[in-house]
Design an enzyme around this catalytic site. Structure first.
Site, mmCIF file in Angstrom:
data_model
loop_
_atom_site.group_PDB
_atom_site.id
_atom_site.type_symbol
_atom_site.label_atom_id
_atom_site.label_comp_id
_atom_site.label_asym_id
_atom_site.label_seq_id
_atom_site.Cartn_x
_atom_site.Cartn_y
_atom_site.Cartn_z
ATOM 1 N N GLY A 1 0.821 -1.220 0.000
ATOM 2 C CA GLY A 1 0.000 0.000 0.000
ATOM 3 C C GLY A 1 0.846 1.258 0.000
ATOM 4 C CB ALA A 2 4.285 1.768 -0.764
ATOM 5 C CB VAL B 1 -2.187 -7.204 0.551
ATOM 6 C CG1 VAL B 1 -0.984 -6.334 0.253
ATOM 7 C CG2 VAL B 1 -3.370 -6.359 1.012
ATOM 8 C CG ASN C 1 1.037 1.286 4.840
ATOM 9 O OD1 ASN C 1 0.844 2.032 5.809
ATOM 10 N ND2 ASN C 1 0.641 1.605 3.609
ATOM 11 C CB SER D 1 -5.509 1.847 13.691
ATOM 12 O OG SER D 1 -6.279 2.964 14.096
ATOM 13 C CE1 TYR E 1 -8.509 1.071 9.065
ATOM 14 C CE2 TYR E 1 -8.828 2.034 11.247
ATOM 15 C CZ TYR E 1 -8.065 1.875 10.107
ATOM 16 O OH TYR E 1 -6.851 2.524 10.006
ATOM 17 C CB ALA E 2 -12.092 -1.211 15.599
ATOM 18 C CB ALA E 3 -12.886 -6.352 14.051
ATOM 19 C CE LYS F 1 -5.649 -0.850 10.081
ATOM 20 N NZ LYS F 1 -4.396 -0.978 9.327
ATOM 21 C CB ILE G 1 -1.480 9.749 10.129
ATOM 22 C CG1 ILE G 1 -1.095 8.922 11.379
ATOM 23 C CG2 ILE G 1 -0.237 10.188 9.352
ATOM 24 C CD1 ILE G 1 -0.224 9.578 12.402
HETATM 25 N N1 LIG Z 1 -4.281 7.896 8.222
HETATM 26 C C1 LIG Z 1 -4.498 7.586 9.480
HETATM 27 O O1 LIG Z 1 -4.917 8.412 10.296
HETATM 28 C C2 LIG Z 1 -4.201 6.197 9.966
HETATM 29 C C3 LIG Z 1 -4.268 5.956 11.340
HETATM 30 C C4 LIG Z 1 -3.986 4.681 11.820
HETATM 31 C C5 LIG Z 1 -3.663 3.669 10.953
HETATM 32 N N2 LIG Z 1 -3.622 3.920 9.621
HETATM 33 C C6 LIG Z 1 -3.279 2.804 8.757
HETATM 34 O O2 LIG Z 1 -2.119 3.111 8.012
HETATM 35 C C7 LIG Z 1 -2.151 2.460 6.745
HETATM 36 C C8 LIG Z 1 -1.987 3.474 5.633
HETATM 37 O O3 LIG Z 1 -3.011 4.440 5.766
HETATM 38 P P1 LIG Z 1 -3.110 5.757 4.862
HETATM 39 O O4 LIG Z 1 -3.805 6.763 5.695
HETATM 40 O O5 LIG Z 1 -1.792 6.060 4.241
HETATM 41 O O6 LIG Z 1 -4.147 5.212 3.773
HETATM 42 P P2 LIG Z 1 -4.340 5.591 2.234
HETATM 43 O O7 LIG Z 1 -5.749 5.255 1.908
HETATM 44 O O8 LIG Z 1 -3.871 6.977 1.977
HETATM 45 O O9 LIG Z 1 -3.342 4.569 1.518
HETATM 46 C C9 LIG Z 1 -3.570 3.179 1.545
HETATM 47 C C10 LIG Z 1 -2.938 2.561 0.309
HETATM 48 O O10 LIG Z 1 -3.214 1.154 0.337
HETATM 49 C C11 LIG Z 1 -3.526 0.746 -0.981
HETATM 50 N N3 LIG Z 1 -4.341 -0.477 -0.968
HETATM 51 C C12 LIG Z 1 -5.647 -0.602 -0.651
HETATM 52 N N4 LIG Z 1 -6.045 -1.872 -0.815
HETATM 53 C C13 LIG Z 1 -4.958 -2.571 -1.234
HETATM 54 C C14 LIG Z 1 -4.747 -3.945 -1.593
HETATM 55 N N5 LIG Z 1 -5.749 -4.838 -1.538
HETATM 56 N N6 LIG Z 1 -3.507 -4.321 -1.979
HETATM 57 C C15 LIG Z 1 -2.487 -3.418 -2.045
HETATM 58 N N7 LIG Z 1 -2.653 -2.115 -1.741
HETATM 59 C C16 LIG Z 1 -3.865 -1.691 -1.346
HETATM 60 C C17 LIG Z 1 -4.286 1.925 -1.570
HETATM 61 O O11 LIG Z 1 -4.315 1.875 -2.993
HETATM 62 C C18 LIG Z 1 -3.497 3.100 -1.012
HETATM 63 O O12 LIG Z 1 -2.445 3.473 -1.866
HETATM 64 C C19 LIG Z 1 -3.494 1.718 6.702
HETATM 65 O O13 LIG Z 1 -3.320 0.381 7.101
HETATM 66 C C20 LIG Z 1 -4.331 2.463 7.714
HETATM 67 O O14 LIG Z 1 -5.349 1.659 8.233
HETATM 68 C C21 LIG Z 1 -3.879 5.141 9.102
#
Ligand SMILES: NC(=O)c1ccc[n+]([C@@H]2O[C@H](COP(=O)([O-])OP(=O)(O)OC[C@H]3O[C@@H](n4cnc5c(N)ncnc54)[C@H](O)[C@@H]3O)[C@@H](O)[C@H]2O)c1
Length: 250
Positions: free
Chosen positions: A15-16, A66, A92, A144, A157-159, A161, A190
């Site tokens: 997810g980068a 993934v 991620n 999270s 989502y919480a489940a 995480k 974030i």
């Molecule tokens: N942003 C926040 O406040 C926050 C807080 C806590 C945890 N997180 C966690 O951090 C991680 C990244 O979050 P973010 O805010 O950068 O999210 P985002 O939505 O900006 O990015 C997530 C990325 O994952 C990719 N993705 C989605 N499904 C996918 C799959 N099946 N296979 C491969 N890639 C896939 C998307 O295309 C996207 O590029 C997530 O796991 C999210 O739950 C985020």
């Protein structure tokens, strides 16, 4: 201090293509690792590769979902064959499908579990086989704060995480004898495209509860992930590290 402590190390970040995953990929590359940038989005993933190469780092795009078990095994096996070893995996990739539970569709539950939790299983399975073989590895899971606090409208989502915390602890115990560490990072709010989608009133409500008075930055999450990925972090395993401006103290 060695400016490239991850030189000679290979990493896969899922997810980068944007947000936290992109910041992590950039950080690991800056520390010297060669990075496989995974995402569903080819354009976003290739942009991350370009940003890494612009800074003289090494990266390739690895496009697969993934949640697709076989695709994940094949891609990781391929990386292992091409690179000889995979030292770092960052799980991620994550999605949200928010709704209060009585109104939640089965697909919204299943999809979130499939990407966030089963996706981590799929990648950990492939990567841990390579790491055990090499007697070295760093697995980092992005959980999270809602795994600990709960969040109305996010039972799925919480489940997922919270499930990642159980996965992290158990896998840490399995892999410790092979010098493979497994840790979770639990970010609070974030600034990323994911949180840009939140309604302003909801955002303000959460912000009011954060003692630091601001959202975190993807680079701040990447800093902690970069630290956990270092060879010197080898005695930290099975932990959930909190990064939330004081929103939750553990
Ligand atoms: N942003 C926040 O406040 C926050 C807080 C806590 C945890 N997180 C966690 O951090 C991680 C990244 O979050 P973010 O805010 O950068 O999210 P985002 O939505 O900006 O990015 C997530 C990325 O994952 C990719 N993705 C989605 N499904 C996918 C799959 N099946 N296979 C491969 N890639 C896939 C998307 O295309 C996207 O590029 C997530 O796991 C999210 O739950 C985020």
């Amino acid at each position: 201090m060695n400016p490239n402590p991850l030189s000679g190390h290979n990493a896969l970040v899922t997810g980068a293509a944007q947000g936290i995953g992109r910041a992590i990929a950039l950080k690991l590359a800056e520390l010297g690792a060669r990075v496989a940038v995974n995402d569903l989005s080819e354009s976003g993933g290739k942009e991350t590769v370009r940003l890494i190469e612009e800074k003289k780092g090494k990266a390739v795009f690895a496009g697969f979902s993934v949640s697709d078990y076989q695709a994940a095994q094949d891609a990781i096996k391929g990386l292992g064959k091409e690179w000889g070893a995979l030292q770092i995996l960052v799980n991620n990739a994550g999605i949200t499908r928010d709704q209060v539970l009585p109104r939640m569709k089965m697909e919204d539950w299943n999809e979130v579990i499939a990407v966030n939790l089963t996706g981590a299983f799929n990648c950990c399975r492939g990567a841990s086989r390579l790491m055990v073989k090499n007697h070295y590895g760093r697995i980092i899971v992005i959980s999270s704060v809602v795994a600990f606090l709960g969040q109305a409208g996010q039972t799925n989502y919480a489940a997922s995480k919270a499930g990642l915390i159980g996965l992290t602890r158990s896998l840490a115990l399995e892999l410790a004898p092979y010098q493979v560490t497994v840790n979770a990072v639990a970010p609070g709010l974030i600034e990323t495209p994911m949180t840009k989608a939140l309604p302003e009133a909801h955002l303000q409500k959460i912000l009011a509860r954060i003692p630091a008075g601001r959202m975190g930055k993807p680079e701040e999450v990447a800093e902690l992930v970069g630290f956990l990925a270092l060879p010197g972090s080898g005695y930290i395993t099975g932990q959930a590290l909190h990064l939330n401006g004081g929103l939750y103290l553990g």
